[in-house]
Design a protein around this motif. Structure first.
Motif, PDB file in Angstrom:
ATOM      1  N   ALA A  35       0.860  -1.184   0.000  1.00  0.00           N
ATOM      2  CA  ALA A  35       0.000   0.000   0.000  1.00  0.00           C
ATOM      3  C   ALA A  35       0.894   1.232   0.000  1.00  0.00           C
ATOM      4  O   ALA A  35       1.168   1.804   1.047  1.00  0.00           O
ATOM      5  CB  ALA A  35      -0.919  -0.011   1.216  1.00  0.00           C
ATOM      6  N   GLY A  36       1.371   1.621  -1.156  1.00  0.00           N
ATOM      7  CA  GLY A  36       2.207   2.796  -1.251  1.00  0.00           C
ATOM      8  C   GLY A  36       3.688   2.470  -1.232  1.00  0.00           C
ATOM      9  O   GLY A  36       4.108   1.314  -1.114  1.00  0.00           O
ATOM     10  N   ARG A  37       4.502   3.522  -1.349  1.00  0.00           N
ATOM     11  CA  ARG A  37       5.949   3.408  -1.377  1.00  0.00           C
ATOM     12  C   ARG A  37       6.551   4.488  -0.499  1.00  0.00           C
ATOM     13  O   ARG A  37       5.933   5.531  -0.247  1.00  0.00           O
ATOM     14  CB  ARG A  37       6.480   3.566  -2.803  1.00  0.00           C
ATOM     15  N   ALA A  38       7.764   4.242  -0.052  1.00  0.00           N
ATOM     16  CA  ALA A  38       8.487   5.236   0.726  1.00  0.00           C
ATOM     17  C   ALA A  38       9.891   5.374   0.163  1.00  0.00           C
ATOM     18  O   ALA A  38      10.508   4.391  -0.249  1.00  0.00           O
ATOM     19  CB  ALA A  38       8.547   4.839   2.195  1.00  0.00           C
ATOM     20  N   GLY A  39      10.387   6.589   0.138  1.00  0.00           N
ATOM     21  CA  GLY A  39      11.750   6.855  -0.282  1.00  0.00           C
ATOM     22  C   GLY A  39      12.533   7.443   0.877  1.00  0.00           C
ATOM     23  O   GLY A  39      12.031   8.325   1.586  1.00  0.00           O
ATOM     24  N   ILE A  40      13.736   6.955   1.103  1.00  0.00           N
ATOM     25  CA  ILE A  40      14.587   7.477   2.169  1.00  0.00           C
ATOM     26  C   ILE A  40      15.541   8.512   1.583  1.00  0.00           C
ATOM     27  O   ILE A  40      16.246   8.240   0.606  1.00  0.00           O
ATOM     28  CB  ILE A  40      15.370   6.351   2.862  1.00  0.00           C
ATOM     29  N   HIS A  41      15.530   9.686   2.168  1.00  0.00           N
ATOM     30  CA  HIS A  41      16.359  10.804   1.727  1.00  0.00           C
ATOM     31  C   HIS A  41      17.323  11.160   2.855  1.00  0.00           C
ATOM     32  O   HIS A  41      16.978  11.937   3.752  1.00  0.00           O
ATOM     33  CB  HIS A  41      15.497  12.022   1.388  1.00  0.00           C
ATOM     34  N   PRO A  42      18.525  10.612   2.865  1.00  0.00           N
ATOM     35  CA  PRO A  42      19.469  10.942   3.938  1.00  0.00           C
ATOM     36  C   PRO A  42      19.934  12.395   3.859  1.00  0.00           C
ATOM     37  O   PRO A  42      20.116  12.945   2.772  1.00  0.00           O
ATOM     38  CB  PRO A  42      20.642   9.993   3.691  1.00  0.00           C
ATOM     39  N   ASN A 336      -1.248   8.170  -0.500  1.00  0.00           N
ATOM     40  CA  ASN A 336      -0.580   9.067  -1.433  1.00  0.00           C
ATOM     41  C   ASN A 336       0.033   8.254  -2.572  1.00  0.00           C
ATOM     42  O   ASN A 336       0.872   7.378  -2.333  1.00  0.00           O
ATOM     43  CB  ASN A 336       0.509   9.850  -0.706  1.00  0.00           C
ATOM     44  N   PRO A 337      -0.365   8.508  -3.816  1.00  0.00           N
ATOM     45  CA  PRO A 337       0.188   7.737  -4.938  1.00  0.00           C
ATOM     46  C   PRO A 337       1.661   8.023  -5.202  1.00  0.00           C
ATOM     47  O   PRO A 337       2.344   7.213  -5.825  1.00  0.00           O
ATOM     48  CB  PRO A 337      -0.682   8.165  -6.126  1.00  0.00           C
ATOM     49  N   ARG A 338       2.153   9.151  -4.716  1.00  0.00           N
ATOM     50  CA  ARG A 338       3.574   9.446  -4.851  1.00  0.00           C
ATOM     51  C   ARG A 338       4.344   8.768  -3.720  1.00  0.00           C
ATOM     52  O   ARG A 338       3.795   8.456  -2.671  1.00  0.00           O
ATOM     53  CB  ARG A 338       3.830  10.954  -4.806  1.00  0.00           C
ATOM     54  N   THR A 339       5.621   8.578  -3.947  1.00  0.00           N
ATOM     55  CA  THR A 339       6.477   7.978  -2.938  1.00  0.00           C
ATOM     56  C   THR A 339       6.580   8.893  -1.716  1.00  0.00           C
ATOM     57  O   THR A 339       6.868  10.080  -1.848  1.00  0.00           O
ATOM     58  CB  THR A 339       7.880   7.728  -3.517  1.00  0.00           C
ATOM     59  N   ASN A 340       6.312   8.333  -0.531  1.00  0.00           N
ATOM     60  CA  ASN A 340       6.463   9.109   0.702  1.00  0.00           C
ATOM     61  C   ASN A 340       7.907   9.577   0.841  1.00  0.00           C
ATOM     62  O   ASN A 340       8.846   8.795   0.653  1.00  0.00           O
ATOM     63  CB  ASN A 340       6.117   8.245   1.916  1.00  0.00           C
ATOM     64  N   LEU A 341       8.085  10.845   1.177  1.00  0.00           N
ATOM     65  CA  LEU A 341       9.420  11.397   1.351  1.00  0.00           C
ATOM     66  C   LEU A 341       9.787  11.270   2.833  1.00  0.00           C
ATOM     67  O   LEU A 341       9.253  11.975   3.686  1.00  0.00           O
ATOM     68  CB  LEU A 341       9.451  12.865   0.913  1.00  0.00           C
ATOM     69  N   LEU A 356       8.434  11.779   8.105  1.00  0.00           N
ATOM     70  CA  LEU A 356       7.744  12.121   6.863  1.00  0.00           C
ATOM     71  C   LEU A 356       7.851  13.615   6.586  1.00  0.00           C
ATOM     72  O   LEU A 356       7.543  14.434   7.438  1.00  0.00           O
ATOM     73  CB  LEU A 356       6.265  11.719   6.975  1.00  0.00           C
ATOM     74  N   ARG A 357       8.271  13.952   5.351  1.00  0.00           N
ATOM     75  CA  ARG A 357       8.344  15.359   4.942  1.00  0.00           C
ATOM     76  C   ARG A 357       7.502  15.639   3.701  1.00  0.00           C
ATOM     77  O   ARG A 357       7.590  16.734   3.130  1.00  0.00           O
ATOM     78  CB  ARG A 357       9.803  15.751   4.636  1.00  0.00           C
ATOM     79  N   SER A 358       6.660  14.695   3.268  1.00  0.00           N
ATOM     80  CA  SER A 358       5.882  14.876   2.039  1.00  0.00           C
ATOM     81  C   SER A 358       4.966  16.099   2.095  1.00  0.00           C
ATOM     82  O   SER A 358       4.661  16.704   1.062  1.00  0.00           O
ATOM     83  CB  SER A 358       5.028  13.632   1.771  1.00  0.00           C
ATOM     84  N   TYR A 359       4.518  16.466   3.294  1.00  0.00           N
ATOM     85  CA  TYR A 359       3.579  17.579   3.435  1.00  0.00           C
ATOM     86  C   TYR A 359       4.200  18.770   4.157  1.00  0.00           C
ATOM     87  O   TYR A 359       3.509  19.721   4.497  1.00  0.00           O
ATOM     88  CB  TYR A 359       2.322  17.104   4.164  1.00  0.00           C
ATOM     89  N   ASP A 360       5.485  18.703   4.384  1.00  0.00           N
ATOM     90  CA  ASP A 360       6.215  19.784   5.029  1.00  0.00           C
ATOM     91  C   ASP A 360       6.116  21.053   4.172  1.00  0.00           C
ATOM     92  O   ASP A 360       6.085  21.005   2.941  1.00  0.00           O
ATOM     93  CB  ASP A 360       7.678  19.350   5.179  1.00  0.00           C
ATOM     94  N   TYR A 361       6.121  22.201   4.825  1.00  0.00           N
ATOM     95  CA  TYR A 361       5.960  23.465   4.106  1.00  0.00           C
ATOM     96  C   TYR A 361       7.001  23.632   2.999  1.00  0.00           C
ATOM     97  O   TYR A 361       6.675  24.054   1.877  1.00  0.00           O
ATOM     98  CB  TYR A 361       6.064  24.636   5.090  1.00  0.00           C
ATOM     99  N   HIS A 362       8.261  23.321   3.310  1.00  0.00           N
ATOM    100  CA  HIS A 362       9.312  23.473   2.299  1.00  0.00           C
ATOM    101  C   HIS A 362       9.452  22.235   1.418  1.00  0.00           C
ATOM    102  O   HIS A 362       9.515  22.333   0.195  1.00  0.00           O
ATOM    103  CB  HIS A 362      10.652  23.765   2.971  1.00  0.00           C
ATOM    104  N   TYR A 363       9.491  21.059   2.032  1.00  0.00           N
ATOM    105  CA  TYR A 363       9.858  19.863   1.280  1.00  0.00           C
ATOM    106  C   TYR A 363       8.694  19.228   0.537  1.00  0.00           C
ATOM    107  O   TYR A 363       8.901  18.336  -0.287  1.00  0.00           O
ATOM    108  CB  TYR A 363      10.568  18.871   2.205  1.00  0.00           C
ATOM    109  N   SER A 364       7.474  19.692   0.802  1.00  0.00           N
ATOM    110  CA  SER A 364       6.353  19.245  -0.035  1.00  0.00           C
ATOM    111  C   SER A 364       6.537  19.734  -1.467  1.00  0.00           C
ATOM    112  O   SER A 364       5.937  19.201  -2.399  1.00  0.00           O
ATOM    113  CB  SER A 364       5.025  19.766   0.528  1.00  0.00           C
ATOM    114  N   LEU A 365       7.382  20.735  -1.653  1.00  0.00           N
ATOM    115  CA  LEU A 365       7.673  21.230  -2.994  1.00  0.00           C
ATOM    116  C   LEU A 365       8.418  20.194  -3.822  1.00  0.00           C
ATOM    117  O   LEU A 365       8.497  20.299  -5.040  1.00  0.00           O
ATOM    118  CB  LEU A 365       8.503  22.516  -2.914  1.00  0.00           C
TER     119      LEU A 365
END
Length: 366
Positions: A35-42, A336-341, A356-365
């Motif tokens: 159910a969805g995907r997640a991406g790890i951003h170090p 969310n159909p996009r990969t979770n950040l 999770l930063r997918s909905y963060d003010y800056h990183y949702s961009l």
């Protein structure tokens, strides 16, 4: 942050992984429904590195092997893995090398899925406006949506949109015209009625109190290219919070290689051409009025109008739900159909933080 050995090679590899699948995704998908995907951003210092097993509900689903070659949070993830349906815990176990010193770490988080709230927004079986109405029912304290008249007391929506198209010299995206039938408020911010929509420059000179000339005039504080963009762009949403901001559409689109001006994504390849006559959506804010932030997709091309308007609700409504309630909680959104950040950084060699930063003010961009 995901770093690339070279910008183009890394971007190509990441896109290829999303298209063809990556080992982590394949491993977890083989064990059951996902159910969805997640991406790890170090986010670690340049030259630092880490290797870690990604363990989901007790099973190793992927291995993260990353060395930072550029600073900041990168848009492409270092690793993408599938989120199994009903997942309970995510664990990272490995070694991080900081300043040349290697240290082991082992940390796990219990998972909270916010999909029960966000799901209406992503229901592709319904028209966009019905998805917004569905989300508003879930988030009544944040979103107000009522039938509107487009500001008909000033000018009927149909006439207002016709005048806007004439002024812009371009047809409006059809979804923008849908806004003319509704009054949509998110907190203190709102979509503008059709009769109040206008060019960004007019907004700045009017309600925002800027001057065209003078010591702090737009001709002094804005680069020529940005001033020209504001002169030809349409503002559709106004943010009222810590200063004023707006979502706007530039019918001329993005210039190839143009910096997106997003927070932290250093070394990106810049904007790529979008579809003809699609234009480009962007955010502007008083705090960085000379650097509008372009809304670009995973391939650095302009996002669609639907994605841009949906982003408003992600950034200003769903962001109220994504904060962890404890240090050992990881929030995800499997709707969310996009990969979770998921950002990963270290508050010490043995203390990784994943959130999770997918909905963060800056990183949702991103």
């Amino acid at each position: 942050m995901a770093q690339r050995r070279s910008i183009l090679a890394g971007l190509s590899g990441w896109l290829g992984a999303l298209m063809a699948g990556v080992p982590g995704m394949a491993a977890s998908a083989a064990d059951g429904p996902t159910a969805g995907r997640a991406g790890i951003h170090p986010w670690i210092e340049v030259g630092d590195s880490l290797v870690a097993d990604v363990i989901v509900d007790g099973k190793v689903v992927a291995q993260l092997d990353h060395k930072a070659t550029q600073p900041g949070l990168k848009k492409p993830p270092a690793l993408v893995f599938a989120l199994p349906a009903g997942l309970k815990r995510v664990r990272l176990k490995g070694t991080v090398t900081i300043g040349g010193k290697a240290s082991p770490f082992d940390r796990s988080w219990k998972v909270r899925d916010m999909a029960s709230f966000s799901a209406p927004l992503y229901d592709q079986g319904k028209p966009w406006i019905e998805r917004i109405r569905g989300l508003a029912k879930k988030l009544e304290d944040s979103i107000s949506i009522e039938p509107g008249d487009g500001g008909a007391k000033k000018k009927p929506a149909k006439a207002a949109f016709a005048d806007l198209e004439k002024s812009l010299g371009a047809p409006l995206p059809p979804l923008v015209k849908v806004l003319g039938d509704w009054q949509i408020q998110i907190g203190d911010s709102n979509f503008l009625p059709a009769a109040q929509m206008g060019k960004v420059t007019d907004l700045l000179l009017g309600d925002w109190g800027y001057k065209r000339t003078g010591a702090d005039g737009l001709d002094k504080i804005l680069p020529p290219a940005v001033r020209a963009r504001y002169d030809r762009s349409l503002a559709v949403f106004v943010e009222v919070g810590d200063g004023l901001g707006a979502l706007a559409w530039d019918p001329a689109g993005a210039t190839p290689g143009e910096p997106p001006s997003t927070w932290g994504d250093k070394g990106n390849p810049g904007a790529r051409p979008g579809a003809p006559n699609e234009g480009v959506w962007y955010w502007l804010h008083q705090d960085h009025i000379a650097k509008p932030e372009l809304l670009l997709d995973d391939d650095y091309r302009p996002k669609s109008t639907e994605a841009a308007l949906t982003h408003v609700f992600q950034r200003f409504a769903l962001s109220d739900l994504d904060s962890p309630e404890a240090d050992d909680e990881l929030v995800v959104d499997t709707a969310n159909p996009r990969t979770n950040l998921l950002q990963l950084h270290f508050d010490g060699p043995r203390n990784p933080r994943l959130w999770l930063r997918s909905y963060d003010y800056h990183y949702s961009l991103y």
